[in-house]
Design an enzyme around this catalytic site. Structure first.
Site, PDB file in Angstrom:
ATOM      1  N   ILE A  95       0.835  -1.030   0.115  1.00 22.66           N
ATOM      2  CA  ILE A  95       0.171   0.085   0.356  1.00 22.66           C
ATOM      3  C   ILE A  95       1.041   1.305   0.089  1.00 22.66           C
ATOM      4  CG2 ILE A  95      -1.448   1.156   1.628  1.00 22.66           C
ATOM      5  CD1 ILE A  95      -3.139  -0.889  -0.420  1.00 22.66           C
ATOM      6  N   ASP A  96       1.537   1.544   0.660  1.00 22.90           N
ATOM      7  CA  ASP A  96       3.127   2.157   0.721  1.00 22.90           C
ATOM      8  C   ASP A  96       3.196   2.959  -0.814  1.00 22.90           C
ATOM      9  OD1 ASP A  96       3.908  -0.131   0.930  1.00 22.90           O
ATOM     10  OD2 ASP A  96       5.685   0.864   1.763  1.00 22.90           O
ATOM     11  N   ASP A 117      12.053   5.039  -2.327  1.00 20.00           N
ATOM     12  CA  ASP A 117      11.919   5.884  -0.863  1.00 20.00           C
ATOM     13  C   ASP A 117      12.384   5.085  -0.365  1.00 20.00           C
ATOM     14  OD1 ASP A 117      10.404   5.794   1.965  1.00 20.00           O
ATOM     15  OD2 ASP A 117       8.419   4.368   1.260  1.00 20.00           O
ATOM     16  N   THR A 120      13.007   1.208   5.675  1.00 24.01           N
ATOM     17  CA  THR A 120      13.405  -0.361   6.217  1.00 24.01           C
ATOM     18  C   THR A 120      13.995  -1.150   4.722  1.00 24.01           C
ATOM     19  OG1 THR A 120      12.081  -0.317   8.113  1.00 24.01           O
ATOM     20  CG2 THR A 120      12.648  -2.381   7.289  1.00 24.01           C
TER      21      THR A 120
END
Length: 243
Positions: A95-96, A117, A120
């Site tokens: 979803i991110d 992005d 992590t």
């Protein structure tokens, strides 16, 4: 006012928006969820919507305790998105990553977009100028790289993020820092170069917790915004609830 909440693997980020204006950003651990959200709602009593994207382990039910005061809007794969998804396994697409792709389409129309992005994991997502999402890549982020060297060797220490100072490390610690930071910077630049050689009219968006740290180490021109996912959540909510 809208409160956007990004539940990540290691922490939660949230932001308060008034229309398109970012008012305040908060970052906190999972265990502080209830108290922090409660304090935000008390401080900003005009918040009417809580828009949530979650890849972490926080149960969706946790948000429902606030549903008597604000509308809870969970971003799911079944929602409307402003792009055509050509991922071969759409049910596995985070979803991110979908929110970031949507934000790029809504904020930078008519361009080829690469969204990186750096959290992590480092995710790379490509949406073309016709708003078609193609996919990208996933690799370990800085913390995972440090931890893997420590966990899978006998003597390498566990280090935290630090400027290596130079390309050539003159100690074990500096060599590890160089390997992690310079190695990731080379990876990102290489990925950008490969895509740019095949596409024109290109914008690169760098976000995530390590975005600002990495941005000055890249040779490519990028748009660095550590809050891009939170801004994308706000824009996507407005898109999905437009009248």
């Amino acid at each position: 006012m809208i409160l956007t909440v990004d539940v990540g693997n290691t922490r939660i980020k949230s932001a308060v928006f008034e229309n398109d204006t970012l008012v305040e950003v908060m970052v906190f651990p999972h265990e502080n969820f209830f108290g922090t959200i409660e304090n935000i709602l008390k401080k900003f009593q005009n918040i009417t919507v809580l828009a949530v994207a979650s890849v972490g382990k926080l149960d969706v039910e946790a948000f429902k305790s606030f549903s008597d005061r604000v509308k809870i809007h969970f971003i799911t794969r079944e929602n409307a998105f402003p792009f055509l998804n050509q991922y071969a396994t759409p049910q596995t697409l985070g979803i991110d990553r979908m929110v970031l792709a949507a934000g790029a389409v809504l904020q930078f129309p008519g361009q080829n977009r690469l969204i990186i992005d750096a959290g992590t994991c480092v995710t790379y997502d490509f949406v073309d100028e016709n708003d078609v999402y193609h996919g990208g890549a996933i690799s370990p982020g800085t913390r995972l790289r440090y931890e893997s060297m420590h966990n899978y060797t006998a003597k390498l220490p566990l280090l935290t993020l630090e400027d290596p100072g130079s390309l050539i490390g003159n100690s074990t610690g500096q060599s590890m820092h160089s390997g992690v930071i310079n190695g990731l910077a080379f990876e990102i630049d290489g990925y950008i170069d490969a895509l740019q050689s095949e596409n024109e009219n290109f914008i690169i968006i760098l976000t995530g917790g390590d975005a600002n740290f990495l941005a000055k180490r890249l040779k490519n021109t990028i748009f660095a915004n550590s809050n891009f996912l939170l801004e994308s959540l706000n824009n996507l909510y407005l898109y999905q609830n437009r009248k």
